[in-house]
Design a protein around this motif. Structure first.
Motif, PDB file in Angstrom:
ATOM      1  N   ALA A  43     -37.787 122.467 -32.686  1.00 47.59           N
ATOM      2  CA  ALA A  43     -38.653 123.629 -32.915  1.00 47.59           C
ATOM      3  C   ALA A  43     -39.732 123.721 -31.831  1.00 47.59           C
ATOM      4  O   ALA A  43     -40.047 124.809 -31.348  1.00 47.59           O
ATOM      5  CB  ALA A  43     -39.282 123.558 -34.304  1.00 47.59           C
ATOM      6  N   ALA A  44     -40.283 122.568 -31.449  1.00 45.09           N
ATOM      7  CA  ALA A  44     -41.305 122.560 -30.395  1.00 45.09           C
ATOM      8  C   ALA A  44     -40.711 123.014 -29.067  1.00 45.09           C
ATOM      9  O   ALA A  44     -41.354 123.772 -28.329  1.00 45.09           O
ATOM     10  CB  ALA A  44     -41.912 121.162 -30.264  1.00 45.09           C
ATOM     11  N   ARG A  45     -39.494 122.553 -28.742  1.00 52.24           N
ATOM     12  CA  ARG A  45     -38.848 122.974 -27.488  1.00 52.24           C
ATOM     13  C   ARG A  45     -38.549 124.466 -27.506  1.00 52.24           C
ATOM     14  O   ARG A  45     -38.725 125.166 -26.508  1.00 52.24           O
ATOM     15  CB  ARG A  45     -37.560 122.177 -27.261  1.00 52.24           C
ATOM     16  CG  ARG A  45     -37.796 120.753 -26.794  1.00 52.24           C
ATOM     17  CD  ARG A  45     -36.518 120.094 -26.295  1.00 52.24           C
ATOM     18  NE  ARG A  45     -35.366 120.233 -27.179  1.00 52.24           N
ATOM     19  CZ  ARG A  45     -35.013 119.366 -28.118  1.00 52.24           C
ATOM     20  NH1 ARG A  45     -35.735 118.280 -28.320  1.00 52.24           N
ATOM     21  NH2 ARG A  45     -33.959 119.572 -28.864  1.00 52.24           N
ATOM     22  N   ILE A  46     -38.107 124.964 -28.658  1.00 47.60           N
ATOM     23  CA  ILE A  46     -37.817 126.406 -28.777  1.00 47.60           C
ATOM     24  C   ILE A  46     -39.108 127.209 -28.614  1.00 47.60           C
ATOM     25  O   ILE A  46     -39.135 128.224 -27.915  1.00 47.60           O
ATOM     26  CB  ILE A  46     -37.131 126.722 -30.120  1.00 47.60           C
ATOM     27  CG1 ILE A  46     -35.701 126.170 -30.114  1.00 47.60           C
ATOM     28  CG2 ILE A  46     -37.136 128.209 -30.415  1.00 47.60           C
ATOM     29  CD1 ILE A  46     -34.984 126.269 -31.444  1.00 47.60           C
ATOM     30  N   LYS A  47     -40.202 126.746 -29.247  1.00 49.11           N
ATOM     31  CA  LYS A  47     -41.477 127.441 -29.125  1.00 49.11           C
ATOM     32  C   LYS A  47     -41.956 127.439 -27.682  1.00 49.11           C
ATOM     33  O   LYS A  47     -42.418 128.448 -27.161  1.00 49.11           O
ATOM     34  CB  LYS A  47     -42.529 126.800 -30.022  1.00 49.11           C
ATOM     35  CG  LYS A  47     -43.870 127.521 -30.007  1.00 49.11           C
ATOM     36  CD  LYS A  47     -44.877 126.835 -30.899  1.00 49.11           C
ATOM     37  CE  LYS A  47     -46.198 127.533 -30.983  1.00 49.11           C
ATOM     38  NZ  LYS A  47     -46.787 127.943 -29.732  1.00 49.11           N
ATOM     39  N   GLN A  48     -41.813 126.290 -27.000  1.00 50.54           N
ATOM     40  CA  GLN A  48     -42.231 126.191 -25.604  1.00 50.54           C
ATOM     41  C   GLN A  48     -41.396 127.134 -24.735  1.00 50.54           C
ATOM     42  O   GLN A  48     -41.936 127.839 -23.877  1.00 50.54           O
ATOM     43  CB  GLN A  48     -42.079 124.756 -25.106  1.00 50.54           C
ATOM     44  CG  GLN A  48     -42.503 124.580 -23.661  1.00 50.54           C
ATOM     45  CD  GLN A  48     -42.267 123.162 -23.168  1.00 50.54           C
ATOM     46  OE1 GLN A  48     -41.709 122.328 -23.865  1.00 50.54           O
ATOM     47  NE2 GLN A  48     -42.702 122.890 -21.955  1.00 50.54           N
ATOM     48  N   ASP A  51     -42.556 130.668 -25.394  1.00 49.46           N
ATOM     49  CA  ASP A  51     -43.840 130.926 -24.737  1.00 49.46           C
ATOM     50  C   ASP A  51     -43.665 131.113 -23.235  1.00 49.46           C
ATOM     51  O   ASP A  51     -44.268 132.010 -22.636  1.00 49.46           O
ATOM     52  CB  ASP A  51     -44.817 129.781 -25.021  1.00 49.46           C
ATOM     53  CG  ASP A  51     -45.258 129.727 -26.474  1.00 49.46           C
ATOM     54  OD1 ASP A  51     -45.045 130.724 -27.208  1.00 49.46           O
ATOM     55  OD2 ASP A  51     -45.806 128.678 -26.879  1.00 49.46           O
ATOM     56  N   GLU A  52     -42.833 130.263 -22.623  1.00 48.59           N
ATOM     57  CA  GLU A  52     -42.584 130.393 -21.184  1.00 48.59           C
ATOM     58  C   GLU A  52     -41.897 131.716 -20.871  1.00 48.59           C
ATOM     59  O   GLU A  52     -42.233 132.384 -19.892  1.00 48.59           O
ATOM     60  CB  GLU A  52     -41.744 129.218 -20.686  1.00 48.59           C
ATOM     61  CG  GLU A  52     -42.492 127.904 -20.648  1.00 48.59           C
ATOM     62  CD  GLU A  52     -41.604 126.716 -20.296  1.00 48.59           C
ATOM     63  OE1 GLU A  52     -40.397 126.911 -20.039  1.00 48.59           O
ATOM     64  OE2 GLU A  52     -42.136 125.589 -20.274  1.00 48.59           O
ATOM     65  N   ALA A  53     -40.931 132.104 -21.715  1.00 42.62           N
ATOM     66  CA  ALA A  53     -40.228 133.370 -21.499  1.00 42.62           C
ATOM     67  C   ALA A  53     -41.194 134.549 -21.647  1.00 42.62           C
ATOM     68  O   ALA A  53     -41.157 135.497 -20.856  1.00 42.62           O
ATOM     69  CB  ALA A  53     -39.066 133.508 -22.482  1.00 42.62           C
ATOM     70  N   GLU A  54     -42.071 134.496 -22.651  1.00 44.86           N
ATOM     71  CA  GLU A  54     -43.058 135.560 -22.836  1.00 44.86           C
ATOM     72  C   GLU A  54     -44.000 135.642 -21.637  1.00 44.86           C
ATOM     73  O   GLU A  54     -44.355 136.742 -21.200  1.00 44.86           O
ATOM     74  CB  GLU A  54     -43.853 135.336 -24.124  1.00 44.86           C
ATOM     75  CG  GLU A  54     -43.081 135.650 -25.382  1.00 44.86           C
ATOM     76  CD  GLU A  54     -43.857 135.322 -26.657  1.00 44.86           C
ATOM     77  OE1 GLU A  54     -45.020 134.889 -26.572  1.00 44.86           O
ATOM     78  OE2 GLU A  54     -43.284 135.523 -27.736  1.00 44.86           O
ATOM     79  N   ALA A  55     -44.390 134.492 -21.109  1.00 40.32           N
ATOM     80  CA  ALA A  55     -45.266 134.483 -19.932  1.00 40.32           C
ATOM     81  C   ALA A  55     -44.554 135.103 -18.732  1.00 40.32           C
ATOM     82  O   ALA A  55     -45.152 135.879 -17.981  1.00 40.32           O
ATOM     83  CB  ALA A  55     -45.711 133.055 -19.614  1.00 40.32           C
TER      84      ALA A  55
END
Length: 125
Positions: A43-48, A51-55
């Motif tokens: 879940a943490a890797r997916i969230k990261q 977030d990177e994709a959104e950035a």
């Protein structure tokens, strides 16, 4: 035979029944913790990654917006320059026309003076 079967089962499972159950329960609990930890890490890797994709999307959108604004300002600036050039040209033409009209009478008089004051005496050779 029965004693032999019981003895062989003791060799396979040397601990008492309760100890075996406790070990199985502990192994199950350990496995549950490992699975929970793996799920949290996933879940943490997916969230990261999200977030990177959104950035990246935000940065790309900003870049496109800047390019759009630049192209708009170039287009608007070009039309403003065109309008200014057209106005300046029109002003220049009206100034020339006005000067030609105001000097027309004077120019006609000078031409008439040159034509009417032609020296008719033959040149001396």
């Amino acid at each position: 035979d029965e004693a032999e079967a019981e003895g062989s089962s003791l060799l396979l499972f040397p601990m008492s029944g309760q100890e075996g159950i406790d070990r199985l329960l502990q192994a199950e609990q350990d496995a549950t913790e490992i699975v929970a930890k793996a799920r949290k890490e996933k879940a943490a890797r997916i969230k990261q990654a999200r977030d990177e994709a959104e950035a990246e999307v935000k940065q790309y959108r900003s870049k496109l917006e800047q390019q759009f604004q630049e192209s708009q300002s170039m287009a608007m600036g070009g039309s403003d320059k065109s309008v200014a050039l057209a106005v300046e040209t029109e002003k220049g033409l009206s100034d020339i026309t006005r000067l030609a009209e105001s000097n027309r009478v004077k120019v006609v008089r000078e031409i008439l003076t040159w034509v009417s004051s032609v020296d008719t005496t033959p040149p001396v050779a």
